[in-house]
Design a protein around this motif. Structure first.
Motif, PDB file in Angstrom:
ATOM      1  N   ALA A 114       0.830  -1.206   0.000  1.00 45.85           N
ATOM      2  CA  ALA A 114       0.000   0.000   0.000  1.00 45.85           C
ATOM      3  C   ALA A 114       0.863   1.253   0.000  1.00 45.85           C
ATOM      4  CB  ALA A 114      -0.932  -0.006   1.212  1.00 45.85           C
ATOM      5  N   PHE A 139       2.250   1.798  -3.475  1.00 46.02           N
ATOM      6  CA  PHE A 139       1.233   2.358  -4.369  1.00 46.02           C
ATOM      7  C   PHE A 139       1.094   3.863  -4.149  1.00 46.02           C
ATOM      8  CE2 PHE A 139      -0.126  -1.742  -5.803  1.00 46.02           C
ATOM      9  CZ  PHE A 139      -0.842  -1.500  -6.968  1.00 46.02           C
ATOM     10  N   GLU A 140       1.003   4.269  -2.893  1.00 42.30           N
ATOM     11  CA  GLU A 140       0.866   5.700  -2.612  1.00 42.30           C
ATOM     12  C   GLU A 140       2.097   6.457  -3.089  1.00 42.30           C
ATOM     13  OE1 GLU A 140      -0.709   8.574   0.996  1.00 42.30           O
ATOM     14  OE2 GLU A 140       0.012   6.557   1.475  1.00 42.30           O
ATOM     15  N   ASP A 176      -0.164   5.593  -7.198  1.00 40.26           N
ATOM     16  CA  ASP A 176      -1.075   4.493  -7.538  1.00 40.26           C
ATOM     17  C   ASP A 176      -0.916   4.031  -8.980  1.00 40.26           C
ATOM     18  OD1 ASP A 176      -2.372   4.358  -4.946  1.00 40.26           O
ATOM     19  OD2 ASP A 176      -3.331   6.254  -5.492  1.00 40.26           O
ATOM     20  N   TYR A 177       0.239   4.323  -9.565  1.00 41.72           N
ATOM     21  CA  TYR A 177       0.541   3.931 -10.956  1.00 41.72           C
ATOM     22  C   TYR A 177      -0.489   4.487 -11.936  1.00 41.72           C
ATOM     23  CZ  TYR A 177       3.711   0.654  -8.671  1.00 41.72           C
ATOM     24  OH  TYR A 177       4.707   0.100  -7.890  1.00 41.72           O
ATOM     25  N   ASP A 211      -7.221   3.908 -11.220  1.00 38.80           N
ATOM     26  CA  ASP A 211      -8.435   4.306 -10.504  1.00 38.80           C
ATOM     27  C   ASP A 211      -9.015   3.163  -9.688  1.00 38.80           C
ATOM     28  OD1 ASP A 211      -8.447   6.933 -11.583  1.00 38.80           O
ATOM     29  OD2 ASP A 211      -9.349   6.167 -13.441  1.00 38.80           O
ATOM     30  N   ILE A 267      -7.813  -0.867  -7.966  1.00 34.55           N
ATOM     31  CA  ILE A 267      -6.777  -1.872  -7.710  1.00 34.55           C
ATOM     32  C   ILE A 267      -7.468  -3.211  -7.520  1.00 34.55           C
ATOM     33  CG2 ILE A 267      -4.884  -2.591  -6.200  1.00 34.55           C
ATOM     34  CD1 ILE A 267      -4.597   0.350  -5.356  1.00 34.55           C
ATOM     35  N   ILE A 308      -4.923   0.409   2.489  1.00 30.18           N
ATOM     36  CA  ILE A 308      -5.390   1.387   1.502  1.00 30.18           C
ATOM     37  C   ILE A 308      -6.632   2.108   2.020  1.00 30.18           C
ATOM     38  CG2 ILE A 308      -6.396   1.655  -0.805  1.00 30.18           C
ATOM     39  CD1 ILE A 308      -4.559  -0.576  -1.749  1.00 30.18           C
ATOM     40  N   ARG A 330      -6.094   5.250   4.141  1.00 29.76           N
ATOM     41  CA  ARG A 330      -5.500   6.453   3.559  1.00 29.76           C
ATOM     42  C   ARG A 330      -6.459   7.635   3.631  1.00 29.76           C
ATOM     43  NH1 ARG A 330      -2.884   4.811  -2.177  1.00 29.76           N
ATOM     44  NH2 ARG A 330      -3.661   6.899  -2.638  1.00 29.76           N
ATOM     45  N   ARG A 376      -8.342   8.116  -3.221  1.00 25.48           N
ATOM     46  CA  ARG A 376      -7.568   6.887  -3.417  1.00 25.48           C
ATOM     47  C   ARG A 376      -8.305   6.019  -4.422  1.00 25.48           C
ATOM     48  NH1 ARG A 376     -10.264   2.724  -1.339  1.00 25.48           N
ATOM     49  NH2 ARG A 376     -11.661   2.997   0.446  1.00 25.48           N
ATOM     50  N   PRO A 377      -7.631   5.025  -5.000  1.00 29.18           N
ATOM     51  CA  PRO A 377      -8.319   4.118  -5.918  1.00 29.18           C
ATOM     52  C   PRO A 377      -9.331   3.242  -5.183  1.00 29.18           C
ATOM     53  CG  PRO A 377      -5.929   4.007  -6.192  1.00 29.18           C
ATOM     54  CD  PRO A 377      -6.188   4.766  -4.932  1.00 29.18           C
ATOM     55  N   THR A 417     -10.748  -0.313  -4.235  1.00 27.28           N
ATOM     56  CA  THR A 417     -10.167  -1.649  -4.097  1.00 27.28           C
ATOM     57  C   THR A 417     -11.226  -2.689  -4.446  1.00 27.28           C
ATOM     58  OG1 THR A 417     -10.683  -1.686  -1.723  1.00 27.28           O
ATOM     59  CG2 THR A 417      -8.467  -0.984  -2.374  1.00 27.28           C
TER      60      THR A 417
END
Length: 368
Positions: free
Chosen positions: A170, A173-174, A178-179, A182, A184, A201, A204, A208-209, A211
């Motif tokens: 996680a 990713f942050e 997050d690459y 939108d 994961i 995640i 956060r 954030r994306p 999940t």
């Protein structure tokens, strides 16, 4: 001293071949301690250790997980996380009766070589271990474990190393924006590493994306009620996801059919494909040409070392401890303790995990 003990030997080339063996305690050399294992966990992570016991170059110089507790050419000794009590000491700074959390072989006892001991514990200085990742060589006194609470004792070997891996994923990713994803997708979402990732995640702050936990159809309903992921879907439903969404995949199991389905469905909209484990050890890993990005291997010790260098060891420990304490507030409702006792039970637990029959909602704790 000639006390009889036991260990489990595993064929390095065929991990289905495992047997109990008797061991007689040899005299300690100067600087060594003998510990009796009090308890250890058996999880899918241990199967990953067995699968990658001797891959070329995993740790450099052709070392793998078998090198922690067995000499080259000898049967493999599976590493496990657990607690142990010092039974005998020939080392300064470590006394009989002291308890340590750390990395041990699946056995009744272990002999460790004490590097410089300090208030928090010691580092194993066995020559073959000195070139292996240091995170696996640290033995921490129970009384000084950061974030430790007695009520959480059984959850430490079950969840702590896996939660740390999930937390580190996680964090990466942050750190990587997050690459650009939108959403994961987290495969093998009922695994303990995946749960640690989803939980981390969700904590956060700010945008954030989404999940999306992916699991077998039989586990969708139960996993959905846990509230770890924003959504939970069955593997059969991958093709119902919006193929135009910027997506990242985190793969805990190495199931080639799932990997190929995700890569084929999202193609260029798959921004990252990160491999973490290999609990589906006998399934094709999706090697070969795939649409979308190259697969990346996530290596938790390397990420830990990076963050320790970035933040300092003390700050890193405090960050992990805070996240761990938050997770321990919810862990008991996610996983029950399945306690096993004795050598035969340890071997049965390994075979059960290897077969894929283990209940994902139970945490196996073996007391030798």
């Amino acid at each position: 001293m000639s006390r009889a003990g036991w260990a489990i030997d595993i064929d390095r080339n065929d991990i289905t071949q495992a047997e109990l063996v008797a061991e007689t305690a040899a005299p300690l050399a100067p600087g060594q301690v003998r510990v009796g294992l009090d308890s250890f966990a058996m999880t899918a992570n241990n199967i990953t250790y067995a699968v990658f016991g001797q891959p070329a170059g995993l740790f450099g110089d052709n070392q793998g997980y078998w090198d922690f507790f067995s000499e080259p050419g000898a049967p493999g000794r599976l590493p496990v996380w657990g607690f142990a009590t010092v039974a005998e000491s020939a080392a300064e700074g470590v006394a009989p009766g002291e308890r340590f959390y750390g990395y041990y072989p699946m056995a009744a006892e272990a002999v460790l070589t004490v590097g410089k001991a300090g208030p928090g514990g010691f580092t194993d200085a066995t020559p073959r271990r000195t070139t292996l990742p240091p995170i696996y060589n640290q033995y921490q006194r129970v009384e000084t474990l950061e974030g430790y609470r007695a009520a959480d004792h059984d959850y430490w070997p079950i969840f702590r190393p896996l939660f740390l891996t999930g937390w580190l994923i996680a964090d990466q990713f942050e750190d990587e924006g997050d690459y650009g994803a939108d959403q994961i997708l987290i495969a093998s979402a009922s695994s303990k590493t995946a749960i640690g990732l989803g939980f981390s995640i969700a904590r956060r702050e700010g945008p954030r994306p989404e999940t999306v936990g992916m699991t077998s159809k039989a586990h969708v309903a139960d996993l959905g009620t846990q509230g770890i992921y924003d959504r939970v879907i069955a593997y059969d439903d991958i093709m119902t996801l919006n193929a135009g969404a910027a997506t990242a995949l985190v793969d805990m199991a190495g199931n080639g059919a799932v990997i190929r389905a995700v890569h084929s469905h999202f193609g260029g909209n798959l921004k990252a494909s990160i491999a973490v484990g290999k609990s589906h050890w006998n399934a094709h890993g999706g090697e070969g040409a795939l649409p979308g990005p190259d697969r990346q291997w996530f290596f938790a010790p390397g990420r830990s070392q990076k963050r320790i260098a970035d933040w300092g060891a003390a700050a890193f420990g405090q960050e992990v401890a805070a996240a761990w304490r938050a997770f321990m507030d919810v862990a008991p409702r996610l996983t029950s303790i399945d306690r096993r006792r004795g050598a035969e039970a340890a071997l049965a637990a390994y075979r059960e995990m290897l077969s894929g029959r283990a209940d994902p909602k139970a945490g196996i704790v073996v007391e030798p």
